[in-house]
Scaffold this active site. Structure first.
Site, short mmCIF file in Angstrom:
data_model
loop_
_atom_site.label_atom_id
_atom_site.label_comp_id
_atom_site.label_asym_id
_atom_site.label_seq_id
_atom_site.Cartn_x
_atom_site.Cartn_y
_atom_site.Cartn_z
N ILE A 7 0.81 -1.23 0.00
CA ILE A 7 0.00 0.00 0.00
C ILE A 7 0.84 1.28 0.00
CG2 ILE A 7 -2.15 -0.97 0.93
CD1 ILE A 7 -1.27 0.14 3.70
N HIS A 16 8.72 -11.22 4.42
CA HIS A 16 8.06 -10.92 3.15
C HIS A 16 9.09 -10.66 2.07
CE1 HIS A 16 8.45 -7.32 5.65
NE2 HIS A 16 8.70 -6.64 4.54
P1 AMP Z 1 9.93 -3.83 5.11
O1 AMP Z 1 9.54 -4.45 6.43
O2 AMP Z 1 10.80 -2.63 5.28
O3 AMP Z 1 10.50 -4.81 4.14
O4 AMP Z 1 8.63 -3.27 4.41
C1 AMP Z 1 7.32 -3.44 4.88
C2 AMP Z 1 6.39 -3.15 3.73
O5 AMP Z 1 5.08 -3.47 4.12
C3 AMP Z 1 6.39 -1.68 3.28
O6 AMP Z 1 6.70 -1.62 1.88
C4 AMP Z 1 4.96 -1.24 3.57
O7 AMP Z 1 4.47 -0.35 2.61
C5 AMP Z 1 4.20 -2.56 3.54
N1 AMP Z 1 2.96 -2.55 4.31
C6 AMP Z 1 2.82 -2.20 5.60
N2 AMP Z 1 1.53 -2.35 5.98
C7 AMP Z 1 0.86 -2.82 4.89
C8 AMP Z 1 -0.50 -3.17 4.65
N3 AMP Z 1 -1.45 -3.09 5.60
N4 AMP Z 1 -0.83 -3.62 3.42
C9 AMP Z 1 0.10 -3.70 2.44
N5 AMP Z 1 1.40 -3.40 2.62
C10 AMP Z 1 1.77 -2.95 3.82
#
Ligand code: AMP
Ligand code: ZN
Length: 137
Positions: A30, A98
């Site tokens: 998002i 992820h």
């Molecule tokens: P990272 O932990 O730095 O690899 O990245 C976490 C990712 O999760 C970021 O790109 C956020 O934009 C994404 N993110 C966080 N919350 C949500 C959500 N509710 N839905 C989709 N993506 C999310």
């Protein structure tokens, strides 16, 4: 558990879903770095590469390959970055493993993959390789 991605798996938090199977869920990020930025996660909670089971990790990687093929067909990017961050020092923000798929176009301004190539000290590099090798099982 108070984990945002576990809540996405359970449906407590909405997401734009792309794919799911027994082990894996893929949904749109998002806060996209580029059009088509998406995430692939294991359904079972695992914070990082150090906690995930081999079977779940292989399932995540297999789904990543499938999603990358679909992104290529749908959006025709010139390239794709796969990103997977482990730990705060690596800038992991959500502690549920992820893989990011970030479609890339030349000149898109996304900076995730730009680093300067500075030659290392070969003796140091070989010493570190020895350290890693002895812990490979
Ligand atoms: P990272 O932990 O730095 O690899 O990245 C976490 C990712 O999760 C970021 O790109 C956020 O934009 C994404 N993110 C966080 N919350 C949500 C959500 N509710 N839905 C989709 N993506 C999310
Ligand atoms: Zn979780």
């Amino acid at each position: 558990m108070d984990c945002i991605f576990c809540k996405i798996v359970s449906g407590e938090i909405p997401s734009v879903k792309l794919y799911e199977d027994d082990r894996v869920l893929a949904f749109m990020d998002i806060n996209p770095l580029n059009d088509g930025h998406l995430l692939i996660i294991p359904k079972a909670h695992a914070a990082t590469i150090h906690e995930i089971t081999e079977a779940d990790f292989l399932a995540v990687m297999s789904a990543t390959r499938k999603l990358a093929a679909a992104v290529k067909k749908a959006l025709n990017p010139e390239g794709i970055n796969l990103l997977q961050l482990n730990g705060k020092a690596a800038n992991q923000v959500v502690p549920h493993l992820h893989v990011h798929i970030v479609p890339r176009w030349s000149g898109d301004g996304v900076t995730v993959s730009q680093w300067e190539l500075v030659p290392g000290d070969m003796e140091k590099i070989k010493g570190i390789a020895d350290q890693i090798r002895k812990d490979l099982k």
